[in-house]
Design a protein around this motif. Structure first.
Motif, PDB file in Angstrom:
ATOM      1  N   ALA A  93     -41.666  20.060  34.718  1.00 37.77           N
ATOM      2  CA  ALA A  93     -41.974  20.135  33.296  1.00 37.77           C
ATOM      3  C   ALA A  93     -40.880  19.406  32.526  1.00 37.77           C
ATOM      4  CB  ALA A  93     -42.068  21.588  32.853  1.00 37.77           C
ATOM      5  N   GLY A  94     -41.130  19.146  31.277  1.00 35.81           N
ATOM      6  CA  GLY A  94     -40.126  18.472  30.474  1.00 35.81           C
ATOM      7  C   GLY A  94     -39.294  19.454  29.697  1.00 35.81           C
ATOM      8  N   GLY A  95     -38.643  18.995  28.662  1.00 38.07           N
ATOM      9  CA  GLY A  95     -37.869  19.850  27.778  1.00 38.07           C
ATOM     10  C   GLY A  95     -36.705  20.511  28.479  1.00 38.07           C
ATOM     11  N   TYR A  98     -35.996  20.298  32.279  1.00 35.23           N
ATOM     12  CA  TYR A  98     -35.770  18.977  32.847  1.00 35.23           C
ATOM     13  C   TYR A  98     -35.016  19.066  34.161  1.00 35.23           C
ATOM     14  CZ  TYR A  98     -34.030  14.288  33.554  1.00 35.23           C
ATOM     15  OH  TYR A  98     -33.739  13.072  34.100  1.00 35.23           O
ATOM     16  N   GLY A  99     -35.560  18.351  35.147  1.00 37.46           N
ATOM     17  CA  GLY A  99     -34.915  18.273  36.445  1.00 37.46           C
ATOM     18  C   GLY A  99     -35.359  19.331  37.427  1.00 37.46           C
ATOM     19  N   LYS A 100     -35.854  20.466  36.938  1.00 36.22           N
ATOM     20  CA  LYS A 100     -36.223  21.540  37.847  1.00 36.22           C
ATOM     21  C   LYS A 100     -37.618  21.323  38.407  1.00 36.22           C
ATOM     22  CE  LYS A 100     -35.861  25.500  35.966  1.00 36.22           C
ATOM     23  NZ  LYS A 100     -35.730  26.633  35.041  1.00 36.22           N
TER      24      LYS A 100
ATOM     25  N   PHE B  33     -29.165  20.875  43.183  1.00 39.54           N
ATOM     26  CA  PHE B  33     -29.851  22.160  43.141  1.00 39.54           C
ATOM     27  C   PHE B  33     -29.668  22.898  44.460  1.00 39.54           C
ATOM     28  CE2 PHE B  33     -32.267  21.011  39.356  1.00 39.54           C
ATOM     29  CZ  PHE B  33     -32.381  19.644  39.454  1.00 39.54           C
ATOM     30  N   TRP B  34     -29.820  24.196  44.385  1.00 39.33           N
ATOM     31  CA  TRP B  34     -29.828  25.032  45.580  1.00 39.33           C
ATOM     32  C   TRP B  34     -31.129  25.819  45.644  1.00 39.33           C
ATOM     33  CZ3 TRP B  34     -26.500  24.567  49.483  1.00 39.33           C
ATOM     34  CH2 TRP B  34     -25.276  23.929  49.234  1.00 39.33           C
ATOM     35  N   TYR B  35     -31.761  25.760  46.829  1.00 39.10           N
ATOM     36  CA  TYR B  35     -33.034  26.441  47.057  1.00 39.10           C
ATOM     37  C   TYR B  35     -32.893  27.420  48.224  1.00 39.10           C
ATOM     38  CZ  TYR B  35     -35.640  23.029  44.220  1.00 39.10           C
ATOM     39  OH  TYR B  35     -36.131  22.252  43.199  1.00 39.10           O
TER      40      TYR B  35
END
Lengths: 113, 114
Positions: A93-95, A98-100, B33-35
């Motif tokens: 998703a944006g906003g 971001y990045g996730k 990131f960590w998952y």
């Protein structure tokens, strides 16, 4: 929060048959990505789709992104034993998100020779 | 594409102890990131590792349990603290940005807590 649903959970096919996995997001995505994880391995990036209605091909794999940017599909033509693994879609998703990436549950593909 | 070295690849730990997992990238990346992934399950994001500042944790994960460091653009650590058998899982680091197209994952750390 954002949810990404993926079906089917399992798919068993005979070698040479086609395979499709579907992904649906609860919210509009900025992009969607697809990953393949071989048994015992880690996820490997396949492709990223960004545009509404986008279709991309990689040899026998065809990826689609829906017009509303909430759903996507991966289609494999004439499966081979090397296609075995789990295929994950992952929505971004944006906003503030971001990045996730939010991963779908994955489709475990078994190909019988 | 970037190459990630994640260590250790596996470990068996006693409950109540802590384990630190390292993630080293061969080039500078924007985001790390960590998952966590249970065998046969999907990936769950633990946190975003922010360079030089506190990590951003997802719902259900807290800093006291999963402290994270990211001192520079190529390195991060995840510590699993005061472990219990419920922490047994595969932990993966992931990076994007820089030379990375999409997201690249480390090979994972298979943790068993006994």
């Amino acid at each position: 929060g954002q949810q990404v649903m993926q079906i089917p959970q399992y798919q068993h096919v005979q070698e040479g048959e086609d395979f499709t996995t579907y992904c649906n997001s609860s919210t509009t995505l900025s992009n969607i990505q697809w990953y393949k994880q071989r048994p015992g391995g880690h996820p490997v990036f396949l492709i990223q789709l960004v545009k509404s209605g986008e279709v991309k091909k990689q040899k026998r794999l065809t990826f689609q992104f829906g017009e509303a940017k909430k759903n996507s599909s991966l289609h494999i033509t004439a499966t081979q034993t090397t296609d075995v693994g789990t295929y994950f879609c992952a929505g971004q998703a944006g906003g503030t998100s971001y990045g996730k990436l939010t991963f779908g549950q994955g489709t475990i593909l078994t190909v019988h020779p | 594409s970037a190459v990630i070295s994640q260590k250790p690849s596996r470990d068996i730990c006693q409950r109540g102890t802590s384990l630190t997992i390292q993630c080293q990238v061969d080039s500078q990346v924007t985001m790390m990131f960590w998952y966590r992934q249970q065998p046969g399950q999907s990936l769950t994001l633990i946190a975003t590792a922010n360079q030089g500042s506190e990590a951003t944790y997802e719902s259900g994960f807290v800093i006291d349990k999963f402290p994270i460091s990211r001192p520079n653009l190529t390195f991060s650590t995840l510590t699993v603290s005061n472990m219990s058998p419920e922490d047994s899982s595969i932990y993966l680091c992931s990076v994007t940005g820089g030379r990375v197209h999409g997201y690249t994952f480390g090979s994972g750390t298979r943790l068993t807590v006994v």
